[in-house]
Design an enzyme around this catalytic site. Sequence first.
Site, mmCIF file in Angstrom:
data_model
loop_
_atom_site.group_PDB
_atom_site.id
_atom_site.type_symbol
_atom_site.label_atom_id
_atom_site.label_comp_id
_atom_site.label_asym_id
_atom_site.label_seq_id
_atom_site.Cartn_x
_atom_site.Cartn_y
_atom_site.Cartn_z
ATOM 1 N N ILE A 1 -8.330 2.747 -3.520
ATOM 2 C CA ILE A 1 -9.052 2.018 -4.563
ATOM 3 C C ILE A 1 -10.482 1.790 -4.079
ATOM 4 O O ILE A 1 -10.693 1.455 -2.904
ATOM 5 C CB ILE A 1 -8.371 0.646 -4.835
ATOM 6 C CG1 ILE A 1 -6.850 0.809 -5.047
ATOM 7 C CG2 ILE A 1 -9.033 -0.070 -6.006
ATOM 8 C CD1 ILE A 1 -6.433 1.672 -6.210
ATOM 9 N N ALA B 1 2.961 -0.489 9.179
ATOM 10 C CA ALA B 1 4.093 -1.335 9.540
ATOM 11 C C ALA B 1 4.044 -2.656 8.777
ATOM 12 O O ALA B 1 5.054 -3.132 8.253
ATOM 13 C CB ALA B 1 4.075 -1.593 11.048
ATOM 14 N N LYS C 1 2.515 -3.287 5.894
ATOM 15 C CA LYS C 1 2.715 -3.103 4.450
ATOM 16 C C LYS C 1 4.177 -2.746 4.135
ATOM 17 O O LYS C 1 4.719 -3.174 3.117
ATOM 18 C CB LYS C 1 1.748 -2.046 3.914
ATOM 19 C CG LYS C 1 0.268 -2.484 3.975
ATOM 20 C CD LYS C 1 0.021 -3.752 3.174
ATOM 21 C CE LYS C 1 -1.470 -4.055 3.033
ATOM 22 N NZ LYS C 1 -1.718 -5.257 2.221
ATOM 23 N N SER D 1 0.875 -1.184 0.000
ATOM 24 C CA SER D 1 0.000 0.000 0.000
ATOM 25 C C SER D 1 0.905 1.224 0.000
ATOM 26 O O SER D 1 2.063 1.140 0.439
ATOM 27 C CB SER D 1 -0.856 0.011 1.276
ATOM 28 O OG SER D 1 -1.452 1.285 1.475
ATOM 29 N N TYR E 1 -1.123 -1.177 10.133
ATOM 30 C CA TYR E 1 -1.255 -1.400 8.685
ATOM 31 C C TYR E 1 -0.005 -0.907 7.953
ATOM 32 O O TYR E 1 0.556 -1.613 7.118
ATOM 33 C CB TYR E 1 -2.509 -0.669 8.193
ATOM 34 C CG TYR E 1 -2.856 -0.884 6.740
ATOM 35 C CD1 TYR E 1 -3.377 -2.096 6.292
ATOM 36 C CD2 TYR E 1 -2.693 0.145 5.811
ATOM 37 C CE1 TYR E 1 -3.708 -2.283 4.954
ATOM 38 C CE2 TYR E 1 -3.028 -0.025 4.479
ATOM 39 C CZ TYR E 1 -3.539 -1.247 4.056
ATOM 40 O OH TYR E 1 -3.879 -1.422 2.737
HETATM 41 N N1 LIG Z 1 -8.748 -0.617 -1.306
HETATM 42 C C1 LIG Z 1 -7.683 0.150 -1.131
HETATM 43 O O1 LIG Z 1 -7.754 1.390 -1.173
HETATM 44 C C2 LIG Z 1 -6.330 -0.464 -0.896
HETATM 45 C C3 LIG Z 1 -5.219 0.386 -0.895
HETATM 46 C C4 LIG Z 1 -3.957 -0.143 -0.687
HETATM 47 C C5 LIG Z 1 -3.807 -1.514 -0.484
HETATM 48 N N2 LIG Z 1 -4.909 -2.305 -0.472
HETATM 49 C C6 LIG Z 1 -4.686 -3.732 -0.244
HETATM 50 O O2 LIG Z 1 -5.291 -4.500 -1.261
HETATM 51 C C7 LIG Z 1 -5.653 -5.778 -0.765
HETATM 52 C C8 LIG Z 1 -7.098 -6.081 -1.136
HETATM 53 O O3 LIG Z 1 -7.929 -5.107 -0.536
HETATM 54 P P1 LIG Z 1 -9.388 -4.747 -1.085
HETATM 55 O O4 LIG Z 1 -9.483 -3.281 -1.110
HETATM 56 O O5 LIG Z 1 -9.702 -5.532 -2.288
HETATM 57 O O6 LIG Z 1 -10.248 -5.230 0.182
HETATM 58 P P2 LIG Z 1 -11.539 -6.161 0.297
HETATM 59 O O7 LIG Z 1 -11.965 -6.029 1.712
HETATM 60 O O8 LIG Z 1 -12.503 -5.856 -0.791
HETATM 61 O O9 LIG Z 1 -10.947 -7.623 0.037
HETATM 62 C C9 LIG Z 1 -10.062 -8.225 0.924
HETATM 63 C C10 LIG Z 1 -10.292 -9.714 0.897
HETATM 64 O O10 LIG Z 1 -9.330 -10.337 1.757
HETATM 65 C C11 LIG Z 1 -9.992 -11.398 2.402
HETATM 66 N N3 LIG Z 1 -9.342 -11.783 3.653
HETATM 67 C C12 LIG Z 1 -9.247 -11.057 4.802
HETATM 68 N N4 LIG Z 1 -8.640 -11.791 5.745
HETATM 69 C C13 LIG Z 1 -8.329 -12.999 5.183
HETATM 70 C C14 LIG Z 1 -7.707 -14.177 5.654
HETATM 71 N N5 LIG Z 1 -7.256 -14.291 6.931
HETATM 72 N N6 LIG Z 1 -7.553 -15.215 4.799
HETATM 73 C C15 LIG Z 1 -7.991 -15.123 3.523
HETATM 74 N N7 LIG Z 1 -8.609 -14.032 3.027
HETATM 75 C C16 LIG Z 1 -8.775 -12.984 3.858
HETATM 76 C C17 LIG Z 1 -11.399 -10.888 2.659
HETATM 77 O O11 LIG Z 1 -12.301 -11.970 2.893
HETATM 78 C C18 LIG Z 1 -11.693 -10.128 1.388
HETATM 79 O O12 LIG Z 1 -12.346 -10.930 0.424
HETATM 80 C C19 LIG Z 1 -5.389 -5.736 0.739
HETATM 81 O O13 LIG Z 1 -4.141 -6.354 1.015
HETATM 82 C C20 LIG Z 1 -5.312 -4.252 1.031
HETATM 83 O O14 LIG Z 1 -4.536 -3.959 2.158
HETATM 84 C C21 LIG Z 1 -6.166 -1.821 -0.670
#
Ligand SMILES: NC(=O)c1ccc[n+]([C@@H]2O[C@H](COP(=O)([O-])OP(=O)(O)OC[C@H]3O[C@@H](n4cnc5c(N)ncnc54)[C@H](O)[C@@H]3O)[C@@H](O)[C@H]2O)c1
Length: 254
Positions: free
Chosen positions: A194, A163, A165, A148, A161
């Site tokens: 996103i 830390a 990432k 991230s 978070y």
């Molecule tokens: N959305 C953003 O703005 C953003 C920004 C930077 C990074 N990210 C990163 O992108 C990745 C996806 O995020 P997203 O926005 O699609 O979120 P989201 O909540 O839509 O999807 C995350 C998914 O991870 C799954 N999950 C959570 N804990 C789990 C576990 N212990 N085992 C298996 N699956 C698990 C959830 O069930 C969910 O389906 C994450 O790592 C997040 O930190 C997101």
Amino acid sequence: MAVAGQRAGTLEGKTVLITGAGSGIGRATARLAAEAGAFVVAADIKGQDETVAGIAAAGGQAEARQLDITDATAWQSVVDEVLAARGRIDGLANIAGIVSSTDTLLTQTEEGWDRLVGIDLKGPWLGMRAVIRPMLDAGAGKIVNIASTAGLIGMPDVLAYSAAKGGVIALSRQVAVEYAAENVQVNVVAPGVIRTPMHGDVTPALMAQVKAATPVGRLGEPEDIGAMVVYLLGAGGDFVTGQVFTVDGGWTAR
Ligand SMILES: NC(=O)c1ccc[n+]([C@@H]2O[C@H](COP(=O)([O-])OP(=O)(O)OC[C@H]3O[C@@H](n4cnc5c(N)ncnc54)[C@H](O)[C@@H]3O)[C@@H](O)[C@H]2O)c1
């Protein structure tokens, strides 16, 4: 999005395992990887069956696996099953994760820290550890880990978070260097904000502020990240390893 179809055939014949495939970025990545010709193993604790149904309805190949990424035994079972059925794992995208956006140095609880770091940092480590042996045996492999922008620059209220990432970035570089000579590439995609269910409780006013501060003038879509992950899982990533690709509409370029 205009990205659909641009990668047709780029993952033809590849089997890729994608975590977090039940929602948001993971689901979009699974769909784009299948469009690019991959056989997708869509892993998550929930939502993975719907993702696979969507891919199948569009003519792609995928199967669902329930996987808690904090469970080393579950990782091994999934990898063993995929190897037994398909004989290979060409790519791993560690996308599953959680966020907590209320934690400062003083308010962060130990329980919250352990849970977040357990999922967002330990999870990708367990995943890489589970797939590296078959990749080494095959003489090739590609791993993409999702960090991230919070892992790159300081941000308020996301203590554990950030830390975790930042740890994903350091871990990925370490593994990239360790296995570079064995033709396993490990890269990181660092998304900005996103539009996914992860931001379900963020107010429209805050989202409008983020949009206004983003040079391209819009928020990111899950496909913006999925397109980069699919690129790195394909031949585009052959001579790229240990790198961080920030996909944030120019937010960190200001
Ligand atoms: N959305 C953003 O703005 C953003 C920004 C930077 C990074 N990210 C990163 O992108 C990745 C996806 O995020 P997203 O926005 O699609 O979120 P989201 O909540 O839509 O999807 C995350 C998914 O991870 C799954 N999950 C959570 N804990 C789990 C576990 N212990 N085992 C298996 N699956 C698990 C959830 O069930 C969910 O389906 C994450 O790592 C997040 O930190 C997101």
